[in-house]
Motif scaffolding. Structure first.
Motif, short mmCIF file in Angstrom:
data_model
loop_
_atom_site.label_atom_id
_atom_site.label_comp_id
_atom_site.label_asym_id
_atom_site.label_seq_id
_atom_site.Cartn_x
_atom_site.Cartn_y
_atom_site.Cartn_z
N GLY A 1 73.94 -5.41 45.96
CA GLY A 1 72.87 -6.22 45.37
C GLY A 1 72.94 -7.69 45.73
O GLY A 1 72.01 -8.44 45.46
N ALA A 2 74.04 -8.13 46.38
CA ALA A 2 74.26 -9.57 46.57
C ALA A 2 73.14 -10.23 47.35
O ALA A 2 72.63 -11.28 46.97
CB ALA A 2 75.60 -9.79 47.26
N VAL A 3 72.74 -9.60 48.47
CA VAL A 3 71.72 -10.21 49.33
C VAL A 3 70.39 -10.33 48.58
O VAL A 3 69.77 -11.40 48.55
CB VAL A 3 71.55 -9.38 50.63
N VAL A 4 69.98 -9.23 47.95
CA VAL A 4 68.71 -9.23 47.21
C VAL A 4 68.74 -10.25 46.08
O VAL A 4 67.80 -11.01 45.87
CB VAL A 4 68.42 -7.81 46.68
N ALA A 5 69.86 -10.30 45.35
CA ALA A 5 69.96 -11.23 44.22
C ALA A 5 69.87 -12.67 44.69
O ALA A 5 69.21 -13.51 44.06
CB ALA A 5 71.27 -11.00 43.47
N THR A 6 70.51 -12.98 45.81
CA THR A 6 70.53 -14.36 46.29
C THR A 6 69.14 -14.80 46.76
O THR A 6 68.67 -15.88 46.39
CB THR A 6 71.55 -14.51 47.43
N ILE A 7 68.47 -13.96 47.54
CA ILE A 7 67.10 -14.31 47.95
C ILE A 7 66.21 -14.40 46.72
O ILE A 7 65.37 -15.30 46.60
CB ILE A 7 66.55 -13.28 48.96
N GLY A 8 66.42 -13.48 45.79
CA GLY A 8 65.61 -13.49 44.57
C GLY A 8 65.76 -14.78 43.78
O GLY A 8 64.77 -15.32 43.28
N MET A 9 66.98 -15.30 43.68
CA MET A 9 67.18 -16.56 42.95
C MET A 9 66.40 -17.69 43.60
O MET A 9 65.83 -18.54 42.92
CB MET A 9 68.67 -16.91 42.91
N GLY A 10 66.38 -17.71 44.94
CA GLY A 10 65.60 -18.74 45.62
C GLY A 10 64.11 -18.54 45.39
O GLY A 10 63.37 -19.50 45.17
N LEU A 11 63.68 -17.28 45.42
CA LEU A 11 62.26 -16.99 45.24
C LEU A 11 61.76 -17.41 43.86
O LEU A 11 60.59 -17.74 43.70
CB LEU A 11 62.00 -15.49 45.45
N VAL A 12 62.66 -17.40 42.86
CA VAL A 12 62.24 -17.81 41.52
C VAL A 12 61.62 -19.21 41.57
O VAL A 12 60.58 -19.47 40.94
CB VAL A 12 63.44 -17.77 40.55
N LEU B 1 68.90 -12.06 38.93
CA LEU B 1 70.14 -11.30 38.87
C LEU B 1 69.93 -9.98 38.14
O LEU B 1 70.38 -8.92 38.59
CB LEU B 1 71.23 -12.13 38.18
N ILE B 2 69.24 -10.04 37.00
CA ILE B 2 69.02 -8.83 36.21
C ILE B 2 68.13 -7.86 36.99
O ILE B 2 68.39 -6.65 37.06
CB ILE B 2 68.43 -9.18 34.83
N GLY B 3 67.06 -8.42 37.59
CA GLY B 3 66.16 -7.57 38.38
C GLY B 3 66.88 -6.94 39.56
O GLY B 3 66.68 -5.76 39.87
N ALA B 4 67.75 -7.71 40.21
CA ALA B 4 68.50 -7.17 41.35
C ALA B 4 69.42 -6.05 40.89
O ALA B 4 69.62 -5.06 41.60
CB ALA B 4 69.31 -8.28 42.02
N ALA B 5 69.96 -6.19 39.67
CA ALA B 5 70.82 -5.13 39.13
C ALA B 5 70.01 -3.85 38.96
O ALA B 5 70.48 -2.76 39.31
CB ALA B 5 71.42 -5.58 37.80
N VAL B 6 68.78 -3.98 38.44
CA VAL B 6 67.93 -2.79 38.25
C VAL B 6 67.68 -2.12 39.60
O VAL B 6 67.83 -0.90 39.75
CB VAL B 6 66.60 -3.19 37.58
N ILE B 7 67.32 -2.94 40.60
CA ILE B 7 67.00 -2.37 41.91
C ILE B 7 68.24 -1.74 42.55
O ILE B 7 68.17 -0.64 43.11
CB ILE B 7 66.40 -3.46 42.82
N ALA B 8 69.38 -2.41 42.41
CA ALA B 8 70.61 -1.86 42.99
C ALA B 8 70.95 -0.52 42.34
O ALA B 8 71.38 0.42 43.02
CB ALA B 8 71.76 -2.85 42.81
N VAL B 9 70.73 -0.41 41.01
CA VAL B 9 71.03 0.84 40.32
C VAL B 9 70.12 1.95 40.82
O VAL B 9 70.57 3.07 41.09
CB VAL B 9 70.90 0.65 38.79
N ILE B 10 68.82 1.66 40.98
CA ILE B 10 67.89 2.68 41.49
C ILE B 10 68.33 3.13 42.89
O ILE B 10 68.48 4.32 43.17
CB ILE B 10 66.45 2.13 41.56
N ASP B 11 68.54 2.13 43.74
CA ASP B 11 68.86 2.40 45.14
C ASP B 11 70.13 3.24 45.24
O ASP B 11 70.18 4.26 45.92
CB ASP B 11 69.05 1.04 45.83
#
Lengths: 422, 282
Positions: free
Chosen positions: A77-88, A373-383
């Motif tokens: 999830g690290a890559v998705v979470a990091t880009i996601g934080m910037g996208l916020v 971070l929370i959203g990335a956790a959800v996506i990582a769990v699904i994936d």
């Protein structure tokens, strides 16, 4: 700081002086009515996370909760979470950055070329990679804020162009491997368990101390505070969760412990935690952060308040692309190489999804760094969970898409509800 | 423009008015939006600015607020000539404007809206405690008690409460002159009453208040003095106590009062000429 023109009132201010502090039950009731009013925050994401986790635990009992897999989840999830934080930051403005995924690819490719092809030291290659991100963000920000191209189009163009840039840097079908031990360590090495405990406990002591100090400062100044019980519940939850995760990650998780021992917190977790804390301070603790929310809420009002709206916009794009550069470095570390598809396929959409699933509004003005971070956790769990269950990539995409639509739907509906409740 | 805008004797030894505009003129290309406006706004008084649609009320306050300057004429603040060519210069002169659309950020709470763009800081960090204390004090000094928590989002407030926040933001700074553009236009009866009381309290607290309004009831309820604009010119400025609704409405619609006012025949033809050449002062 100038002073108010009006004389101070003779009677003690009903708002500042003797504030009627709410009780614990009132506070809980207030939270419930806030939810009903449509302000759900991260609650849907946390619920989704818990439900999905429960489903996977039931369907795949041994594997999903294995220590190895939990650590794996974070690294995935690290890559998705990091880009996601910037996208916020960009989403808060009501804009979007579709190029963040390939921007991370470009920055990763720059790092790989500098380290492997040019044999430059890390001290040069790393800043160069981050600087690439800054320049990309500056360019996008200028296109959106100064030229006036809608961010959707400007970043879509950049999305296509950066895809080409990665190809040009690496060469068709090419692949540059990363051998620098420091870069590889980010995603592949762990902190020694005793050091991990030390860092976690020190961080928690500081966190709880700051929470209590802020609470007592506000109370001493006669300002409205949450009841102590609510505060303790909130702080206690964070402490328990962090300690539990530390415990799990410090367990031996190697499949063959006699040959190689794997235990400890993956290095990428504290790196992301530091990024998240820094960005949260920027967004919630500084005037710049207020202005970001202001521009997202009412750009005209912010302009009339004397704020340079274009500068705020450009800065947010720079932050987003710089975070994408960090993600590019994490991605290179995880894959131990950079190929032309770095930052491509579903990385960007997962990152946007992470921010939105976590509760950041696509309409601007609402969102937090922790949402990503929370959203990335959800996506990582699904994936991860669906992969373990043996579903094809097709099913994974469909389910992730469904969750994203659900999250965007909650956002749109709650927005309508908040308007209606005025 | 020779007419005295206030009925007070010119030899009055009282303090200079907080704000005075003399023969202000403004054109947009061929359109003469303002063709000689005069107004006197005194400390401790509510001065109403009335006029029909297109009479030039909005243009006039934008000139005073520095959005665009007057082409000619003088703006005097406390009796001395002021140079106001930008909103920042207007703020520096102590002039704050509350526009009709209020310019609030719905997603920020009351405190952050009041301090938007002028946040109090401790080093790099926002000084939330100081801002919240000060915001609470200002709201209390305006006797605002209807707001439950000043940490709630502005989106959750009623129209009257939003107006109150916008006004509180204007007086939070070192303002001497507050200009309110149609503050009651979108409000119900009870909220209108609350906002009018607030306007009155601002004046009683020693501010000079300029109130733009369409509503004669509001004007006669709070204003001490009424300035009437007619087709880009000041028709008259009269004391509320010396006037009647009928007279003011006549001034608004025809630019002159039929009784005990000198006829403004010269101005009338002037005005008619403008309308025929197609200008519609906004």
């Amino acid at each position: 700081m100038s002073t108010s023109t009006l004389p101070p009132s003779a009677t003690p201010s009903p708002l500042a002086g003797a504030v009627q502090q709410p009780t614990f039950t009132e506070n809980v009731q207030g939270y419930v009515s806030k939810l009903r009013g449509g302000d759900m925050g991260t609650l849907p994401a946390i619920l989704a996370f818990l439900i999905l986790t429960a489903v996977f635990v039931v369907l795949k009992p041994g594997t999903f909760t294995s220590f190895l897999n939990i650590a794996n989840l974070f690294q995935q999830g690290a890559v998705v979470a990091t880009i996601g934080m910037g996208l916020v930051f960009v989403l808060l403005l009501g804009e979007i950055d579709l190029s963040a995924g390939f921007a991370s690819g470009v920055c990763g490719a720059v790092l790989a070329v500098a380290l492997t092809n040019k044999q430059w030291p890390l001290i040069v290659a790393l800043p160069l990679s981050l600087l690439t991100g800054v320049v990309i963000g500056l360019g996008l920000g200028l296109l959106v804020a100064k030229v006036g191209i809608p961010s959707f189009i400007a970043t879509l163009a950049a999305f296509l162009a950066f895809q080409g840039v990665v190809l040009l840097i690496i060469g068709n079908g090419g692949n540059i491997s990363i051998t620098n031990p420091a870069v590889l360590a980010i995603e592949n090495k762990n902190i020694a368990p005793w050091l991990g405990w030390l860092i976690v406990i020190a961080a928690l002591v500081i966190y709880v101390g700051m929470g209590l100090r802020q609470w007592s400062t506000r109370r001493n100044n006669g300002l409205l505070v949450a009841p102590l019980a609510s505060l303790i519940v909130k702080l206690g939850l964070v402490v328990v969760i962090v300690l539990a995760l530390t415990f799990i990650l410090n367990q031996e998780r190697s499949l063959n412990p006699l040959r190689t021992s794997i235990s400890g917190i993956p290095i990428v977790i504290p790196v992301i935690a530091v990024l998240a804390l820094g960005l949260t301070f920027l967004l919630n603790g500084t005037a710049f952060g207020r202005h970001v929310y202001g521009v997202g809420g009412n750009a005209e009002a912010t302009r009339r308040a004397g704020i340079n709206v274009a500068r705020v916009r450009i800065t947010c794009f720079v932050i987003c692309s710089t975070l994408a550069a960090c993600a590019g470095i994490f991605g290179a570390s995880r894959a131990t190489s950079v190929d032309p598809n770095a930052g491509g396929s579903n990385v960007l959409l997962y990152a946007v999804g992470a921010a939105v699933i976590g509760g950041t509004s696509l309409f601007g003005g609402k969102g937090r760094v922790v949402d990503a971070l929370i959203g990335a956790a959800v996506i990582a769990v699904i994936d991860n969970g669906m992969g373990l269950l043996g579903y094809s990539a097709g099913v994974k995409y469909v389910v992730t898409g469904g969750v994203l639509v659900l999250a965007a739907g909650v956002d749109a509906l709650s927005r309508g509800r908040m308007r209606g409740s005025r | 423009m020779t007419q005295s805008v206030d009925e007070r004797p010119a030899s009055s030894t009282g303090p200079a008015p907080a704000l005075e505009v003399r023969d202000g003129r403004k054109s947009f290309g061929a359109v003469h939006a303002l063709r000689g406006v005069d107004i006197t706004v005194r400390v401790g008084e509510v001065t109403a600015l009335v006029g029909d649609n297109g009479a030039g009320k909005s243009t006039m306050i934008k000139c005073i607020a520095g959005i665009f300057p007057f082409d000619s004429g003088a703006v005097l603040v406390n009796g001395t000539k002021a140079h106001i060519h930008s909103p920042a210069e207007a703020s520096a002169a102590g002039i704050e404007v509350v526009y009709q659309d209020l310019a609030l950020c719905d997603n920020l709470d009351i405190v952050h809206n009041m301090f938007l763009g002028r946040e109090m800081k401790k080093g790099l960090r926002l000084d939330e405690t100081a801002m919240e204390t000060k915001a609470a004090d200002v709201l209390a000094s305006l006797s605002v008690r209807t707001v439950r928590s000043i940490r709630q989002q502005v989106a959750s407030l009623s129209g009257g409460q939003r107006q109150t926040v916008a006004i509180a933001r204007a007086v939070l700074w070192n303002s001497k002159i507050v200009i309110l553009d149609e503050p009651t236009a979108a409000l119900g009866v009870a909220q209108t009453e609350q906002v009018l009381q607030l306007v009155r309290r601002l004046a009683d607290a020693g501010l000079a208040v300029l109130l733009i309004s369409h509503n004669m009831n509001d004007v006669f309820e709070v204003a001490d003095s009424i300035n009437v604009l007619y087709l880009g010119q000041t028709a008259a400025q009269v004391r509320t106590s010396d006037s009647t609704r009928a007279k003011i409405i006549e001034l608004i619609t025809s630019g002159a009062a039929s009784t005990d006012e000198p006829p403004l025949s010269g101005r009338r033809t002037d005005a008619a000429a403008t309308t025929t050449n197609g200008s519609n002062p906004a």
